[in-house]
Scaffold this motif. Sequence first.
Motif, mmCIF file in Angstrom:
data_model
loop_
_atom_site.group_PDB
_atom_site.id
_atom_site.type_symbol
_atom_site.label_atom_id
_atom_site.label_comp_id
_atom_site.label_asym_id
_atom_site.label_seq_id
_atom_site.Cartn_x
_atom_site.Cartn_y
_atom_site.Cartn_z
ATOM 1 N N SER A 3 0.838 -1.193 0.000
ATOM 2 C CA SER A 3 0.000 0.000 0.000
ATOM 3 C C SER A 3 0.872 1.242 0.000
ATOM 4 C CB SER A 3 -0.885 0.014 1.236
ATOM 5 O OG SER A 3 -1.866 -0.967 1.128
ATOM 6 N N ILE A 4 0.350 2.316 -0.613
ATOM 7 C CA ILE A 4 1.106 3.566 -0.655
ATOM 8 C C ILE A 4 0.865 4.387 0.611
ATOM 9 C CG2 ILE A 4 1.295 3.812 -3.155
ATOM 10 C CD1 ILE A 4 -1.329 5.391 -3.078
ATOM 11 N N ASN A 5 -0.056 3.941 1.475
ATOM 12 C CA ASN A 5 -0.358 4.632 2.733
ATOM 13 C C ASN A 5 -0.970 3.591 3.669
ATOM 14 O OD1 ASN A 5 -2.993 4.242 1.748
ATOM 15 N ND2 ASN A 5 -2.896 6.192 0.678
ATOM 16 N N ASP A 6 -1.625 4.068 4.744
ATOM 17 C CA ASP A 6 -2.177 3.116 5.717
ATOM 18 C C ASP A 6 -3.495 2.490 5.267
ATOM 19 O OD1 ASP A 6 -0.095 3.454 7.364
ATOM 20 O OD2 ASP A 6 -1.056 4.992 8.611
ATOM 21 N N LYS A 7 -4.072 3.028 4.213
ATOM 22 C CA LYS A 7 -5.391 2.521 3.793
ATOM 23 C C LYS A 7 -5.256 1.167 3.100
ATOM 24 C CE LYS A 7 -6.518 6.904 1.897
ATOM 25 N NZ LYS A 7 -7.248 7.608 0.859
ATOM 26 N N PRO A 8 -6.253 0.287 3.256
ATOM 27 C CA PRO A 8 -6.212 -0.975 2.506
ATOM 28 C C PRO A 8 -6.499 -0.739 1.017
ATOM 29 C CG PRO A 8 -8.167 -0.883 3.921
ATOM 30 C CD PRO A 8 -7.397 0.388 4.162
ATOM 31 N N ASP A 9 -6.004 -1.638 0.197
ATOM 32 C CA ASP A 9 -6.297 -1.587 -1.245
ATOM 33 C C ASP A 9 -7.643 -2.259 -1.509
ATOM 34 O OD1 ASP A 9 -3.858 -0.403 -1.962
ATOM 35 O OD2 ASP A 9 -2.854 -2.347 -1.895
ATOM 36 N N GLN A 25 -16.593 8.221 -4.748
ATOM 37 C CA GLN A 25 -16.802 9.272 -3.728
ATOM 38 C C GLN A 25 -17.004 8.659 -2.345
ATOM 39 O OE1 GLN A 25 -16.970 12.616 -3.631
ATOM 40 N NE2 GLN A 25 -18.117 13.448 -5.349
ATOM 41 N N ALA A 26 -17.786 7.577 -2.299
ATOM 42 C CA ALA A 26 -18.147 6.978 -1.008
ATOM 43 C C ALA A 26 -16.971 6.233 -0.360
ATOM 44 C CB ALA A 26 -19.327 6.021 -1.202
ATOM 45 N N LEU A 27 -16.041 5.706 -1.175
ATOM 46 C CA LEU A 27 -15.016 4.794 -0.619
ATOM 47 C C LEU A 27 -13.594 5.343 -0.646
ATOM 48 C CD1 LEU A 27 -16.390 1.515 -2.278
ATOM 49 C CD2 LEU A 27 -16.598 2.166 0.119
ATOM 50 N N LYS A 28 -13.377 6.434 -1.354
ATOM 51 C CA LYS A 28 -11.975 6.854 -1.578
ATOM 52 C C LYS A 28 -11.262 7.310 -0.308
ATOM 53 C CE LYS A 28 -13.246 11.360 -3.557
ATOM 54 N NZ LYS A 28 -13.018 12.388 -2.625
ATOM 55 N N GLU A 29 -12.010 7.758 0.696
ATOM 56 C CA GLU A 29 -11.329 8.194 1.927
ATOM 57 C C GLU A 29 -10.789 6.999 2.718
ATOM 58 O OE1 GLU A 29 -10.598 11.266 2.426
ATOM 59 O OE2 GLU A 29 -11.798 11.821 0.675
ATOM 60 N N ASP A 30 -11.413 5.851 2.540
ATOM 61 C CA ASP A 30 -11.048 4.683 3.364
ATOM 62 C C ASP A 30 -10.209 3.629 2.639
ATOM 63 O OD1 ASP A 30 -12.472 5.679 5.546
ATOM 64 O OD2 ASP A 30 -14.353 4.923 4.705
ATOM 65 N N TYR A 31 -10.158 3.706 1.317
ATOM 66 C CA TYR A 31 -9.450 2.665 0.548
ATOM 67 C C TYR A 31 -8.602 3.281 -0.563
ATOM 68 C CZ TYR A 31 -12.672 -0.560 2.776
ATOM 69 O OH TYR A 31 -13.378 -1.276 3.715
ATOM 70 N N ASN A 32 -7.517 2.591 -0.905
ATOM 71 C CA ASN A 32 -6.795 2.867 -2.156
ATOM 72 C C ASN A 32 -7.529 2.082 -3.239
ATOM 73 O OD1 ASN A 32 -4.624 4.321 -0.917
ATOM 74 N ND2 ASN A 32 -3.840 2.350 -0.204
ATOM 75 N N LEU A 33 -8.239 2.795 -4.105
ATOM 76 C CA LEU A 33 -9.113 2.118 -5.069
ATOM 77 C C LEU A 33 -8.390 1.828 -6.383
ATOM 78 C CD1 LEU A 33 -12.313 4.305 -4.520
ATOM 79 C CD2 LEU A 33 -11.853 2.021 -3.598
#
Length: 199
Positions: A3-9, A25-33
């Motif tokens: 991952s490029i940060n702490d978020k899951p892919d 929009q709904a998921l981008k704050e919590d995941y690397n999409l």
Amino acid sequence: MASINDKPDLVLHICCAPDEAWGIQALKEDYNLHCFFCNPNIDTEVEYKLRLVEAENVARHYNVPFSSDKYDPQSWEQCIGPYAHTPEGGDRCRECFLLRLRRTAVHCKETGYDSFSTVMSVSPHKSISMLNETGAEAASGSGIKYRCFDLKKKDGFRKSILLSKELGLYRQNYCGCRLSKKEREIREGKKKFPSPLPC
Ligand code: SF4
């Protein structure tokens, strides 16, 4: 995949640009999409290309990586063959979900991701229990996790319509397959020529 940060892919299966816009929009704050367009169900190839280009544009707008599966309508015909007589929302849709989500699970594995979901849950016409069951079935035995989201919650469907207008997206008027196109034409025909009132 690191991952490029702490978020899951998360690989996000994309059916169309309007649902994709709200899903991101709904998921981008919590995941690397990572968007994956996989829709052998779409009739015709011209329509397929139109939806694909729109989906690519949305991913570019949000700066999300995007890839697509090959267009393979024969695979869809084979898979829904025994269920072609069933109506929208029934067994043919179950097989159609399963085909697309299985391919997404394979894509996950091939590209080193460990979980996936779909933006199909934005639509109020798609059964969330059927989506979650087929997602889990597609993932089973692969070591890949299917993540359940109901993206129509929190007014998701209306928000996808608003985003489509804002971004100037093409909104299709049938789900995707040749059967859904015919069903829509029948519904439209009934509206134009309503049955006479009983005397
Ligand atoms: S109506 Fe939609 S989900 Fe159902 S089989 Fe056709 S394309 Fe697939």
